[in-house]
Design a protein around this motif. Structure first.
Motif, short mmCIF file in Angstrom:
data_model
loop_
_atom_site.label_atom_id
_atom_site.label_comp_id
_atom_site.label_asym_id
_atom_site.label_seq_id
_atom_site.Cartn_x
_atom_site.Cartn_y
_atom_site.Cartn_z
N SER A 2 4.05 -23.36 -32.02
CA SER A 2 3.02 -24.19 -32.86
C SER A 2 3.06 -23.67 -34.15
O SER A 2 3.26 -22.80 -34.72
N LYS A 3 2.24 -24.61 -35.08
CA LYS A 3 2.19 -24.51 -36.48
C LYS A 3 1.22 -23.51 -36.78
O LYS A 3 0.50 -22.99 -35.85
N GLY A 4 1.12 -22.82 -38.06
CA GLY A 4 0.15 -22.21 -38.35
C GLY A 4 -1.32 -23.01 -38.19
O GLY A 4 -1.51 -23.98 -38.50
N THR A 5 -2.31 -22.25 -38.06
CA THR A 5 -3.61 -22.31 -37.98
C THR A 5 -4.50 -22.32 -39.26
O THR A 5 -4.55 -20.78 -39.85
N GLY A 6 -5.09 -22.98 -39.98
CA GLY A 6 -5.56 -22.96 -41.16
C GLY A 6 -6.95 -22.31 -40.98
O GLY A 6 -7.84 -22.33 -40.18
N ILE A 7 -7.03 -21.42 -42.21
CA ILE A 7 -8.54 -20.54 -42.22
C ILE A 7 -8.95 -21.11 -43.38
O ILE A 7 -8.82 -21.08 -44.64
N PHE A 8 -10.34 -21.89 -43.15
CA PHE A 8 -10.96 -22.66 -44.21
C PHE A 8 -12.29 -21.83 -44.28
O PHE A 8 -13.09 -21.48 -43.57
N VAL A 9 -12.96 -21.85 -45.72
CA VAL A 9 -14.16 -21.51 -46.21
C VAL A 9 -14.86 -22.62 -46.58
O VAL A 9 -14.37 -23.28 -47.49
N ALA A 33 -5.14 -29.31 -44.50
CA ALA A 33 -4.12 -28.81 -43.38
C ALA A 33 -3.01 -29.66 -43.30
O ALA A 33 -1.68 -28.95 -43.30
N ARG A 34 -2.96 -30.92 -43.54
CA ARG A 34 -1.56 -31.85 -43.62
C ARG A 34 -0.87 -31.32 -44.60
O ARG A 34 0.28 -31.43 -44.73
N ALA A 35 -1.54 -31.42 -45.80
CA ALA A 35 -0.88 -30.91 -46.97
C ALA A 35 -0.03 -29.60 -47.05
O ALA A 35 1.26 -29.50 -47.65
N ALA A 36 -0.47 -28.55 -46.17
CA ALA A 36 0.12 -27.28 -46.07
C ALA A 36 0.88 -27.41 -44.83
O ALA A 36 1.42 -26.24 -44.46
N GLN A 37 0.93 -28.36 -44.28
CA GLN A 37 1.85 -28.45 -43.06
C GLN A 37 1.46 -27.44 -41.87
O GLN A 37 2.22 -26.61 -41.29
N LEU A 38 0.01 -27.42 -41.93
CA LEU A 38 -0.88 -26.55 -40.74
C LEU A 38 -1.17 -27.38 -39.45
O LEU A 38 -1.17 -28.69 -39.66
N GLN A 39 -1.61 -26.91 -38.49
CA GLN A 39 -2.14 -27.75 -37.68
C GLN A 39 -3.30 -28.52 -37.93
O GLN A 39 -4.20 -28.16 -38.72
N VAL A 40 -3.50 -29.68 -37.36
CA VAL A 40 -4.69 -30.50 -37.64
C VAL A 40 -5.47 -30.87 -36.38
O VAL A 40 -6.85 -31.32 -36.43
N ASP A 41 -5.02 -30.03 -35.30
CA ASP A 41 -5.88 -30.23 -33.93
C ASP A 41 -6.54 -29.11 -33.58
O ASP A 41 -7.56 -28.70 -32.64
N ARG A 42 -6.61 -28.04 -34.78
CA ARG A 42 -7.28 -26.84 -34.62
C ARG A 42 -7.42 -26.34 -35.93
O ARG A 42 -6.40 -26.05 -36.77
N VAL A 43 -8.58 -25.98 -36.36
CA VAL A 43 -8.96 -25.33 -37.50
C VAL A 43 -9.79 -24.34 -37.35
O VAL A 43 -10.83 -24.42 -36.66
N VAL A 44 -9.70 -23.08 -38.14
CA VAL A 44 -10.80 -22.06 -38.34
C VAL A 44 -11.78 -22.31 -39.60
O VAL A 44 -11.08 -22.45 -40.57
N VAL A 45 -13.17 -22.31 -39.27
CA VAL A 45 -13.98 -22.46 -40.34
C VAL A 45 -14.83 -21.56 -40.54
O VAL A 45 -15.56 -21.19 -39.37
N TYR A 46 -15.29 -21.05 -41.64
CA TYR A 46 -16.37 -20.25 -41.98
C TYR A 46 -17.35 -20.71 -42.76
O TYR A 46 -16.83 -21.40 -43.78
N GLY A 47 -18.56 -20.78 -42.64
CA GLY A 47 -19.55 -21.54 -43.49
C GLY A 47 -20.99 -21.11 -43.07
O GLY A 47 -21.31 -20.19 -42.48
N GLU A 48 -21.78 -21.90 -43.92
CA GLU A 48 -23.32 -21.40 -43.59
C GLU A 48 -23.98 -22.01 -42.29
O GLU A 48 -24.21 -21.44 -41.61
N ILE A 49 -23.40 -23.38 -42.04
CA ILE A 49 -24.00 -24.15 -40.70
C ILE A 49 -23.00 -25.03 -40.91
O ILE A 49 -22.29 -25.72 -41.43
N ALA A 50 -23.03 -25.68 -39.52
CA ALA A 50 -21.93 -26.88 -39.03
C ALA A 50 -23.05 -28.10 -38.57
O ALA A 50 -23.66 -27.59 -37.47
#
Length: 216
Positions: free
Chosen positions: A154-161, A178-195
């Motif tokens: 698998s490709k790397g999984t992006g960590i987003f803030v 994620a596409r620009a960095a050639q990472l997975q687009v079907d899975r992302v890890v996100v940290y934030g205030e609320i979703a």
């Protein structure tokens, strides 16, 4: 709706421009227009003697609109007006209003997304929770802080803030990065205030769940 006499009914009519939910709308937006015509539907149904039936279904609304449009044609005939010409003008007004609403929504989404951009310090703090042997940091992106390294399958999984709310507009920007960095687009890890936008491919963690995080 209350009955005053056997032949007279009072109808509760609201003015959209005076309703709290539309306090920030500077002009009659599409959602205000829907409410406005809804008030007209109530009075027409009284005149049509269908106010006691349930007309909230799509089929019921369709029948009401058909009746109102037919009546409007007779009204135009009575005053020597060209209904087809007026209808074309109304369609033009509808198209302009709808396009303006789309442009305004796009501007709002861009503004919201821009407000969500985290600082470099916040990104580093989030990455600091991981083992340095497992992740790599990335520079040059608004939300992408780094990625969990790729495996043989698998490709790397992006960590987003996201310094605020993860909404649909922001999520689309995460996928672009994620596409620009050639990472997975079907899975992302996100940290934030609320979703407010979630899905099977989104692993979201609130800032409140990260002890010692300094967002200042």
């Amino acid at each position: 709706m209350q009955t005053n006499t056997a032949d007279t009914l009072s109808v509760d009519i609201k003015v959209p421009a005076e309703m709290p939910e539309f306090s920030e709308d500077l002009t009659y937006s599409p959602r205000m227009r829907v409410v406005r015509v809804g008030q007209s539907l109530k009075t027409w149904r009284v005149a049509d003697q269908t106010f006691e039936s349930d007309r909230a279904t799509p089929e019921g609304i369709e029948q009401t609109v058909i009746g109102m449009l037919s009546d409007l044609r007779f009204l135009c005939d009575e005053h020597g007006l060209d209904f087809a010409r007026i209808d074309r003008m109304a369609y033009g007004d509808y198209t302009v209003a709808k396009n303006e609403a789309r442009r305004e929504a796009a501007k709002q989404a861009e503004s919201t997304a821009a407000d969500n951009v985290p600082s470099a310090s916040l990104k580093l703090q989030v990455l600091g929770m991981y083992s340095y042997a497992a992740v790599s940091s990335l520079d040059g992106y608004q939300y992408l802080a780094g990625f969990v390294r790729a495996t043989a399958v698998s490709k790397g999984t992006g960590i987003f803030v996201v310094n605020g709310v993860l909404n649909r507009a922001t999520y689309k920007k995460l996928l672009e990065e994620a596409r620009a960095a050639q990472l997975q687009v079907d899975r992302v890890v996100v940290y934030g205030e609320i979703a407010t936008y979630t899905g099977a491919g989104i692993s979201f963690t609130k800032f409140d769940e990260l002890p010692g995080l300094d967002r200042g």
